[in-house]
Write a protein that holds these residues in place. Sequence first.
Motif, PDB file in Angstrom:
ATOM      1  N   PRO A  72       0.854  -1.193   0.000  1.00  9.22           N
ATOM      2  CA  PRO A  72       0.000   0.000   0.000  1.00  9.22           C
ATOM      3  C   PRO A  72       0.892   1.245   0.000  1.00  9.22           C
ATOM      4  O   PRO A  72       1.948   1.257   0.643  1.00  9.22           O
ATOM      5  N   THR A  73       0.472   2.267  -0.732  1.00  9.69           N
ATOM      6  CA  THR A  73       1.306   3.450  -0.904  1.00  9.69           C
ATOM      7  C   THR A  73       0.567   4.695  -0.425  1.00  9.69           C
ATOM      8  O   THR A  73      -0.567   4.939  -0.815  1.00  9.69           O
ATOM      9  N   VAL A  74       1.246   5.464   0.401  1.00  8.81           N
ATOM     10  CA  VAL A  74       0.700   6.682   0.988  1.00  8.81           C
ATOM     11  C   VAL A  74       1.473   7.867   0.426  1.00  8.81           C
ATOM     12  O   VAL A  74       2.703   7.862   0.434  1.00  8.81           O
ATOM     13  N   ILE A  75       0.769   8.864  -0.052  1.00 14.85           N
ATOM     14  CA  ILE A  75       1.387  10.093  -0.526  1.00 14.85           C
ATOM     15  C   ILE A  75       1.081  11.189   0.502  1.00 14.85           C
ATOM     16  O   ILE A  75      -0.041  11.287   0.992  1.00 14.85           O
ATOM     17  N   ALA A  76       2.094  11.988   0.805  1.00 14.05           N
ATOM     18  CA  ALA A  76       1.947  12.964   1.887  1.00 14.05           C
ATOM     19  C   ALA A  76       2.447  14.343   1.489  1.00 14.05           C
ATOM     20  O   ALA A  76       3.404  14.466   0.724  1.00 14.05           O
TER      21      ALA A  76
ATOM     22  N   VAL B 124       4.290   6.950  16.863  1.00 12.48           N
ATOM     23  CA  VAL B 124       2.963   6.815  17.470  1.00 12.48           C
ATOM     24  C   VAL B 124       2.373   5.425  17.253  1.00 12.48           C
ATOM     25  O   VAL B 124       1.869   4.800  18.182  1.00 12.48           O
ATOM     26  N   PHE B 125       2.439   4.910  16.021  1.00 10.82           N
ATOM     27  CA  PHE B 125       1.801   3.633  15.728  1.00 10.82           C
ATOM     28  C   PHE B 125       2.740   2.442  15.832  1.00 10.82           C
ATOM     29  O   PHE B 125       2.293   1.313  15.960  1.00 10.82           O
ATOM     30  N   GLY B 126       4.050   2.647  15.746  1.00 12.17           N
ATOM     31  CA  GLY B 126       4.998   1.548  15.924  1.00 12.17           C
ATOM     32  C   GLY B 126       5.529   0.912  14.666  1.00 12.17           C
ATOM     33  O   GLY B 126       6.128  -0.164  14.720  1.00 12.17           O
ATOM     34  N   PHE B 127       5.343   1.546  13.505  1.00 13.46           N
ATOM     35  CA  PHE B 127       5.999   1.052  12.303  1.00 13.46           C
ATOM     36  C   PHE B 127       7.509   1.192  12.478  1.00 13.46           C
ATOM     37  O   PHE B 127       7.967   1.968  13.313  1.00 13.46           O
ATOM     38  N   GLU B 128       8.279   0.446  11.681  1.00 17.10           N
ATOM     39  CA  GLU B 128       9.732   0.538  11.716  1.00 17.10           C
ATOM     40  C   GLU B 128      10.233   1.078  10.387  1.00 17.10           C
ATOM     41  O   GLU B 128       9.814   0.613   9.325  1.00 17.10           O
ATOM     42  N   GLU B 129      11.134   2.057  10.461  1.00  8.62           N
ATOM     43  CA  GLU B 129      11.701   2.639   9.261  1.00  8.62           C
ATOM     44  C   GLU B 129      12.696   1.653   8.661  1.00  8.62           C
ATOM     45  O   GLU B 129      13.649   1.247   9.312  1.00  8.62           O
ATOM     46  N   THR B 130      12.464   1.262   7.417  1.00 13.41           N
ATOM     47  CA  THR B 130      13.335   0.324   6.730  1.00 13.41           C
ATOM     48  C   THR B 130      14.298   1.073   5.807  1.00 13.41           C
ATOM     49  O   THR B 130      15.497   0.848   5.844  1.00 13.41           O
ATOM     50  N   VAL B 131      13.759   1.968   4.989  1.00  8.61           N
ATOM     51  CA  VAL B 131      14.595   2.752   4.080  1.00  8.61           C
ATOM     52  C   VAL B 131      13.858   4.035   3.715  1.00  8.61           C
ATOM     53  O   VAL B 131      12.626   4.033   3.597  1.00  8.61           O
ATOM     54  N   VAL B 132      14.619   5.124   3.585  1.00 12.08           N
ATOM     55  CA  VAL B 132      14.065   6.400   3.129  1.00 12.08           C
ATOM     56  C   VAL B 132      15.056   7.013   2.146  1.00 12.08           C
ATOM     57  O   VAL B 132      16.230   7.186   2.472  1.00 12.08           O
ATOM     58  N   HIS B 133      14.568   7.332   0.935  1.00 13.93           N
ATOM     59  CA  HIS B 133      15.382   8.000  -0.071  1.00 13.93           C
ATOM     60  C   HIS B 133      14.713   9.325  -0.395  1.00 13.93           C
ATOM     61  O   HIS B 133      13.499   9.370  -0.612  1.00 13.93           O
ATOM     62  N   GLY B 134      15.484  10.389  -0.432  1.00 10.11           N
ATOM     63  CA  GLY B 134      14.928  11.678  -0.768  1.00 10.11           C
ATOM     64  C   GLY B 134      15.970  12.760  -0.724  1.00 10.11           C
ATOM     65  O   GLY B 134      17.147  12.516  -0.440  1.00 10.11           O
ATOM     66  N   ASP B 135      15.507  13.969  -0.991  1.00  8.67           N
ATOM     67  CA  ASP B 135      16.359  15.159  -0.964  1.00  8.67           C
ATOM     68  C   ASP B 135      15.652  16.217  -0.135  1.00  8.67           C
ATOM     69  O   ASP B 135      14.543  16.641  -0.479  1.00  8.67           O
ATOM     70  N   GLY B 136      16.269  16.629   0.964  1.00  5.38           N
ATOM     71  CA  GLY B 136      15.669  17.649   1.810  1.00  5.38           C
ATOM     72  C   GLY B 136      14.316  17.207   2.329  1.00  5.38           C
ATOM     73  O   GLY B 136      14.181  16.124   2.890  1.00  5.38           O
ATOM     74  N   ASP B 137      13.300  18.025   2.100  1.00  8.39           N
ATOM     75  CA  ASP B 137      11.953  17.717   2.576  1.00  8.39           C
ATOM     76  C   ASP B 137      11.217  16.717   1.687  1.00  8.39           C
ATOM     77  O   ASP B 137      10.166  16.217   2.060  1.00  8.39           O
TER      78      ASP B 137
ATOM     79  N   PRO C 190       6.026  -4.575  12.334  1.00  9.17           N
ATOM     80  CA  PRO C 190       6.818  -5.635  12.971  1.00  9.17           C
ATOM     81  C   PRO C 190       6.272  -7.059  12.808  1.00  9.17           C
ATOM     82  O   PRO C 190       7.061  -7.963  12.521  1.00  9.17           O
ATOM     83  N   PRO C 191       4.948  -7.310  12.944  1.00  8.68           N
ATOM     84  CA  PRO C 191       4.486  -8.687  12.761  1.00  8.68           C
ATOM     85  C   PRO C 191       4.473  -9.151  11.303  1.00  8.68           C
ATOM     86  O   PRO C 191       4.279 -10.320  11.025  1.00  8.68           O
ATOM     87  N   GLY C 192       4.649  -8.230  10.364  1.00  9.89           N
ATOM     88  CA  GLY C 192       4.656  -8.568   8.945  1.00  9.89           C
ATOM     89  C   GLY C 192       3.936  -7.526   8.127  1.00  9.89           C
ATOM     90  O   GLY C 192       2.985  -6.910   8.587  1.00  9.89           O
ATOM     91  N   GLY C 193       4.410  -7.311   6.928  1.00  2.37           N
ATOM     92  CA  GLY C 193       3.799  -6.331   6.035  1.00  2.37           C
ATOM     93  C   GLY C 193       4.537  -5.012   6.061  1.00  2.37           C
ATOM     94  O   GLY C 193       5.497  -4.822   6.804  1.00  2.37           O
ATOM     95  N   GLY C 194       4.085  -4.120   5.228  1.00  3.82           N
ATOM     96  CA  GLY C 194       4.717  -2.816   5.162  1.00  3.82           C
ATOM     97  C   GLY C 194       3.951  -1.876   4.263  1.00  3.82           C
ATOM     98  O   GLY C 194       2.995  -2.269   3.582  1.00  3.82           O
TER      99      GLY C 194
END
Length: 142
Positions: free
Chosen positions: A16-20, A33-46, A56-60
Motif C-alpha cells: 500500500p502506498t501513501v502520498i503525503a 505513534v503507531f509503531g511502524f519501523e523505518e526500513t529505508v528512506v530516499h529523498g532530498d531535503g523535505d 513488525p508482525p509482517g507487512g509494510g
Amino acid sequence: MGGMTDISTPAPQVWPTVIANDARALIRFLVDVFGFEETVVHGDGDIVHHCELSWPPGGGIMIGSVGGDPGNPWSRLPPGAFGAYVVTDDVDALHDRAAAAGAEIVRKLNDTDYGSREFTARDPEGNLWSFGTYRGAPRGRG
C-alpha cells in the motif's frame, strides 16, 4: 510492538502506498505513534522519493511526497485519501499510546460482531488507520 523485524520474514508482496504533503513528518508519526519501523528512506531535503516502513508482525507500506517525482503517477495521488486495516495483538496498548500522543481517534476501541477488538485513528495527513485483532477469513472459503 517494537523490536526488530525478523529478517526471515518474507518481504511484503503487496505495498500500500501513501502520498503525503509532509512525508518526513508522516514517517515520524507512523514510527513514533503507531509503531511502524523505518526500513529505508530516499529523498532530498523535505522531499521523500521512496520510503518503506515495516509493520513488525509482517507487512509494510511505502510513502512518498506529493509531486516528489513528476514522472511517477503515484506522486500525484491526493494526500489524506489512504486507509488501512493493520493487525495487532495489543490493540489496547496501541490505542492508549496513540491517544496519549494526540492522534485523532475517530472510532473508539470496540469489540465487533466478527470477533475483532479495534479502533480507528487519523494521521496528521488525514489518512485513516484501523488497528485490530482480526486477521481475516481463512483462505479457501468459497
